[in-house]
Design a protein around this motif. Structure first.
Motif, short mmCIF file in Angstrom:
data_model
loop_
_atom_site.label_atom_id
_atom_site.label_comp_id
_atom_site.label_asym_id
_atom_site.label_seq_id
_atom_site.Cartn_x
_atom_site.Cartn_y
_atom_site.Cartn_z
N ILE A 147 2.93 10.39 -1.98
CA ILE A 147 2.14 11.47 -0.73
C ILE A 147 2.99 11.82 0.09
CG2 ILE A 147 2.79 9.21 0.89
CD1 ILE A 147 -0.51 11.26 0.94
N SER A 206 -9.50 8.86 -2.30
CA SER A 206 -9.15 8.47 -1.77
C SER A 206 -8.81 9.30 -0.99
CB SER A 206 -8.63 6.61 -1.10
OG SER A 206 -7.54 7.11 -1.47
N LYS A 207 -8.67 9.57 0.57
CA LYS A 207 -8.30 11.23 0.76
C LYS A 207 -7.49 10.88 2.46
CE LYS A 207 -12.22 14.10 1.04
NZ LYS A 207 -13.04 14.72 1.16
N HIS A 208 -5.78 11.26 2.15
CA HIS A 208 -4.30 11.29 2.25
C HIS A 208 -4.06 12.59 3.32
CE1 HIS A 208 -4.78 7.19 0.75
NE2 HIS A 208 -5.67 7.67 -0.23
N LYS A 209 -3.41 11.89 4.14
CA LYS A 209 -2.26 12.64 4.94
C LYS A 209 -1.78 12.59 4.98
CE LYS A 209 -5.97 15.66 7.64
NZ LYS A 209 -6.29 17.15 8.15
N LEU A 259 1.36 4.93 -3.01
CA LEU A 259 1.01 6.12 -2.57
C LEU A 259 1.79 6.19 -3.11
CD1 LEU A 259 -0.62 5.69 0.94
CD2 LEU A 259 -1.73 6.19 -0.69
N ASN A 278 0.70 -1.09 -0.03
CA ASN A 278 0.14 -0.15 -0.14
C ASN A 278 1.01 1.12 -0.09
OD1 ASN A 278 -2.40 1.68 0.46
ND2 ASN A 278 -2.23 1.30 2.48
N ASP A 279 2.38 1.06 0.49
CA ASP A 279 2.70 2.16 0.71
C ASP A 279 3.70 2.23 -0.84
OD1 ASP A 279 2.30 2.77 3.37
OD2 ASP A 279 4.23 2.15 4.09
N LYS A 290 -6.29 11.15 -3.58
CA LYS A 290 -5.20 10.26 -4.50
C LYS A 290 -6.23 10.26 -5.63
CE LYS A 290 -4.34 5.40 -5.49
NZ LYS A 290 -4.26 4.05 -4.76
#
Length: 87
Positions: A48, A84-87, A23, A19-20, A75
Motif C-alpha cells: 500500500i 478492494s479500494k484503499h487510500k 496490505l 491486516n496491515d 488490491k
C-alpha cells in the motif's frame, strides 16, 4: 472488567496489525485521478505504501502537487483486479 476490556483491545489491535501486513505484501493497481476527473493507471506495485508513493510521484512529475488530484489503490487478487479500494 478491566482485564476483559484489555483483552478485547489486544485482540482488535492484533487483527489490525494482521491486516496491515496483508496490505504491505499485497499487489495493487495504482490509479491516479486528474483534477478534471480523468483516470490513469500509474503502475502495478507491491504494498500500500508503494501505491501511495507512486501516485504522489505522478502528481509531482505533472506539477499537480497543489491541485485537487486524487488516487485509489486497487488490491489485486486471483479473482479480481480491484477486490478492494484503499487510500
Amino acid at each position: 472488567m478491566a482485564f476483559r476490556r484489555s483483552l478485547a483491545m489486544t485482540a482488535l489491535l492484533g487483527l489490525a496489525a494482521c491486516n496491515d501486513q496483508d496490505l504491505s505484501k499485497a499487489t495493487f493497481n495504482a490509479y491516479f485521478y486528474f483534477p478534471n476527473g480523468k483516470e490513469a493507471l500509474v503502475a502495478q506495485v507491491t504494498g500500500i505504501t508503494a501505491c501511495q508513493n507512486a501516485n504522489r510521484e505522478k502528481a509531482r512529475i505533472l506539477g499537480l502537487e497543489r491541485e485537487r488530484w486524487s488516487y485509489v489503490c486497487c488490491k489485486k487478487t486471483n479473482k479480481s483486479s480491484c477486490e478492494s479500494k484503499h487510500k
